[in-house]
Each structure stands twice: as structure tokens, then as C-alpha cells.
Design a protein around this motif. Structure first.
Motif, PDB file in Angstrom:
ATOM      1  N   ALA A  12      11.795 -48.898  -6.874  1.00 22.63           N
ATOM      2  CA  ALA A  12      11.660 -48.649  -5.439  1.00 22.63           C
ATOM      3  C   ALA A  12      10.248 -48.990  -4.995  1.00 22.63           C
ATOM      4  N   ALA A  13      10.133 -49.607  -3.818  1.00 23.02           N
ATOM      5  CA  ALA A  13       8.810 -49.810  -3.224  1.00 23.02           C
ATOM      6  C   ALA A  13       8.274 -48.418  -2.895  1.00 23.02           C
ATOM      7  N   GLU A  14       6.967 -48.327  -2.786  1.00 19.75           N
ATOM      8  CA  GLU A  14       6.365 -46.997  -2.613  1.00 19.75           C
ATOM      9  C   GLU A  14       6.990 -46.228  -1.446  1.00 19.75           C
ATOM     10  N   ILE A  15       7.209 -46.934  -0.366  1.00 12.05           N
ATOM     11  CA  ILE A  15       7.757 -46.284   0.826  1.00 12.05           C
ATOM     12  C   ILE A  15       9.150 -45.699   0.540  1.00 12.05           C
ATOM     13  N   ALA A  16       9.951 -46.461  -0.222  1.00 17.07           N
ATOM     14  CA  ALA A  16      11.316 -46.000  -0.505  1.00 17.07           C
ATOM     15  C   ALA A  16      11.315 -44.859  -1.514  1.00 17.07           C
ATOM     16  N   ALA A  17      10.356 -44.884  -2.420  1.00 21.23           N
ATOM     17  CA  ALA A  17      10.311 -43.848  -3.452  1.00 21.23           C
ATOM     18  C   ALA A  17       9.885 -42.514  -2.866  1.00 21.23           C
ATOM     19  N   THR A  18       9.146 -42.571  -1.766  1.00 18.03           N
ATOM     20  CA  THR A  18       8.561 -41.328  -1.264  1.00 18.03           C
ATOM     21  C   THR A  18       9.163 -40.864   0.061  1.00 18.03           C
ATOM     22  N   SER A  19       9.778 -41.767   0.798  1.00 19.06           N
ATOM     23  CA  SER A  19      10.249 -41.364   2.123  1.00 19.06           C
ATOM     24  C   SER A  19      11.764 -41.159   2.161  1.00 19.06           C
ATOM     25  N   LEU A  20      12.126 -39.946   2.522  1.00 17.43           N
ATOM     26  CA  LEU A  20      13.540 -39.607   2.633  1.00 17.43           C
ATOM     27  C   LEU A  20      14.196 -40.448   3.723  1.00 17.43           C
ATOM     28  N   LEU A  61      30.962 -58.722  -2.798  1.00 18.07           N
ATOM     29  CA  LEU A  61      29.936 -58.234  -3.716  1.00 18.07           C
ATOM     30  C   LEU A  61      28.763 -59.216  -3.786  1.00 18.07           C
ATOM     31  N   ASP A  62      29.079 -60.501  -3.839  1.00 15.72           N
ATOM     32  CA  ASP A  62      28.015 -61.509  -3.903  1.00 15.72           C
ATOM     33  C   ASP A  62      27.173 -61.496  -2.625  1.00 15.72           C
ATOM     34  N   ARG A  63      27.855 -61.337  -1.495  1.00 20.28           N
ATOM     35  CA  ARG A  63      27.118 -61.284  -0.225  1.00 20.28           C
ATOM     36  C   ARG A  63      26.209 -60.057  -0.196  1.00 20.28           C
ATOM     37  N   LEU A  64      26.753 -58.937  -0.655  1.00 18.88           N
ATOM     38  CA  LEU A  64      25.960 -57.702  -0.670  1.00 18.88           C
ATOM     39  C   LEU A  64      24.766 -57.846  -1.614  1.00 18.88           C
ATOM     40  N   MET A  65      25.008 -58.363  -2.807  1.00 23.15           N
ATOM     41  CA  MET A  65      23.916 -58.486  -3.771  1.00 23.15           C
ATOM     42  C   MET A  65      22.833 -59.442  -3.260  1.00 23.15           C
ATOM     43  N   ALA A  66      23.240 -60.450  -2.495  1.00 21.57           N
ATOM     44  CA  ALA A  66      22.248 -61.367  -1.921  1.00 21.57           C
ATOM     45  C   ALA A  66      21.360 -60.607  -0.929  1.00 21.57           C
ATOM     46  N   ARG A  67      21.984 -59.753  -0.090  1.00 22.99           N
ATOM     47  CA  ARG A  67      21.194 -58.960   0.872  1.00 22.99           C
ATOM     48  C   ARG A  67      20.281 -57.988   0.141  1.00 22.99           C
ATOM     49  N   ILE A  68      20.856 -57.293  -0.835  1.00 23.96           N
ATOM     50  CA  ILE A  68      20.088 -56.279  -1.565  1.00 23.96           C
ATOM     51  C   ILE A  68      18.910 -56.914  -2.304  1.00 23.96           C
ATOM     52  N   SER A  69      19.138 -58.100  -2.880  1.00 27.37           N
ATOM     53  CA  SER A  69      18.071 -58.759  -3.654  1.00 27.37           C
ATOM     54  C   SER A  69      16.868 -59.113  -2.785  1.00 27.37           C
ATOM     55  N   ARG A  70      17.146 -59.367  -1.509  1.00 30.22           N
ATOM     56  CA  ARG A  70      16.067 -59.761  -0.587  1.00 30.22           C
ATOM     57  C   ARG A  70      15.351 -58.560   0.024  1.00 30.22           C
ATOM     58  N   ASP A  71      15.877 -57.364  -0.216  1.00 27.61           N
ATOM     59  CA  ASP A  71      15.365 -56.175   0.475  1.00 27.61           C
ATOM     60  C   ASP A  71      13.993 -55.769  -0.077  1.00 27.61           C
ATOM     61  N   PRO A  72      12.973 -55.738   0.797  1.00 28.68           N
ATOM     62  CA  PRO A  72      11.620 -55.417   0.314  1.00 28.68           C
ATOM     63  C   PRO A  72      11.426 -53.954  -0.076  1.00 28.68           C
ATOM     64  N   ARG A  73      12.456 -53.135   0.115  1.00 27.53           N
ATOM     65  CA  ARG A  73      12.290 -51.718  -0.239  1.00 27.53           C
ATOM     66  C   ARG A  73      12.415 -51.470  -1.742  1.00 27.53           C
ATOM     67  N   HIS A  74      12.646 -52.544  -2.491  1.00 23.26           N
ATOM     68  CA  HIS A  74      12.604 -52.433  -3.950  1.00 23.26           C
ATOM     69  C   HIS A  74      12.264 -53.795  -4.555  1.00 23.26           C
ATOM     70  N   LYS A  75      11.977 -53.785  -5.880  1.00 24.63           N
ATOM     71  CA  LYS A  75      11.657 -55.049  -6.555  1.00 24.63           C
ATOM     72  C   LYS A  75      12.065 -54.943  -8.028  1.00 24.63           C
TER      73      LYS A  75
END
Ligand code: FMN
Length: 134
Positions: A12-20, A61-75
Motif C-alpha cells: 500500500a502507498a503510505e496514504i492507503a496504509a494509513t488513511s481509512l 477480470l483482465d479489465r479490472l486487473m489493468a485498472r488495479i495495476s495502474r492505481d497509485p494507491r499501491h505498488k
């Protein structure tokens, strides 16, 4: 329709790890989109790591994983398993947040790789069952 299941872990990016609020936002979008796309599964956030189980038709699932992979809230997203399934494990959960129980906490303290997939799958099933019993 060919059903598949993906299990992945990410940092999780710091913001996601700490912010509810971030988690609430992710779960809100998940509920909305997954209902539309018939994606079901479980999301765990613990000690700065996401562990997610997503199941659905291959294309969705592939479409979702593509969106999730691009999400800056994790790496550092690592897919532990991506397999065809015959039926859904969580047919009623468009994305359920599940608390990490001690076995999952222990598992998440190490770096997970695809060789951990079977064990992680079992641990997620048990944690989700306990969650459903509440
Ligand atoms: C760990 C994690 C899990 C996510 N899980 C889902 C999910 O199951 N379904 C979903 O639609 N979006 C999920 N998202 C959010 C997507 O990355 C993306 O922000 C969202 O799908 C965009 O939706 P929108 O176009 O409706 O705003 C997740 C994000 C993160 C960081």
C-alpha cells in the motif's frame, strides 16, 4: 463464460496504509464496479500490504486487473495465482473487506511469491469464513 480467480499481494502507498478514507473509497468503487462486472472477492489490508482475491469472467477480470495495476494507491503488485475455477468461492461479495487473522498476519510479514499461493488461498478462505460468521 470462463471463470478465473486472481490472488495478488501489493504494498500500500503510505496514504492507503494509513488513511481509512482511502480504503473506504476503494471499497466504494469496488462495490459499484464489481456489481456491474460480476466480480466477487475479498480484500485484506494489513501492515501496509494489500492481499486481494478477485474472481469473475476472464475479460472482466483482465479489465479490472489493468485498472488495479495502474492505481497509485499501491505498488509492487505480485500476482500469486491466476487460475480457472469452476465456481465462485464468494458469490455474494462484490468485495468484502476481511480482517487479517494471526495466520495471515504471519504470512504477510514475509515476502510472498507464487509458491505461497496454495497456503495463502487456504488462509484467505478461513479468514473470510470467520468474517462471514460475525
Ligand atoms: C488494493 C486495491 C484494490 C482494488 N480493488 C478494486 C476492485 O475490486 N474493483 C474495482 O472496481 N476497483 C478496485 N480498485 C480501484 C481501481 O484501481 C480503480 O481506482 C477503480 O476501479 C476506478 O473506478 P471508477 O472508474 O469507477 O472511479 C482497487 C484499488 C486498490 C488500490
Amino acid at each position: 463464460m470462463s471463470l478465473h480467480r486472481v490472488i495478488y499481494v501489493s504494498d500500500a502507498a503510505e496514504i492507503a496504509a494509513t488513511s481509512l478514507l482511502t480504503l473506504v473509497d476503494i471499497l466504494g468503487a469496488s462495490e459499484r464496479n464489481n456489481r456491474r462486472d460480476h466480480i466477487t472477492g475479498v480484500l485484506i489490508l494489513h501492515s501496509g500490504k494489500f492481499l486481494q482475491w478477485v474472481e469473475g469472467a476472464r475479460l472482466d477480470l483482465d479489465r479490472l486487473m489493468a485498472r488495479i495495476s495502474r492505481d497509485p494507491r499501491h505498488k509492487n503488485l505480485v500476482v500469486l495465482s491466476d487460475l480457472p475455477i469452476t465456481e465462485r468461492t464468494f458469490p455474494d461479495w462484490f468485495m468484502a473487506q476481511v480482517q487479517a487473522d494471526p495466520p495471515i498476519v504471519g504470512k504477510l510479514s514475509a515476502t510472498l511469491t507464487p509458491k505461497d499461493a496454495d497456503e495463502v488461498e487456504q488462509l484467505m478462505r478461513s479468514a473470510a469464513l470467520a468474517h462471514a460468521a460475525h
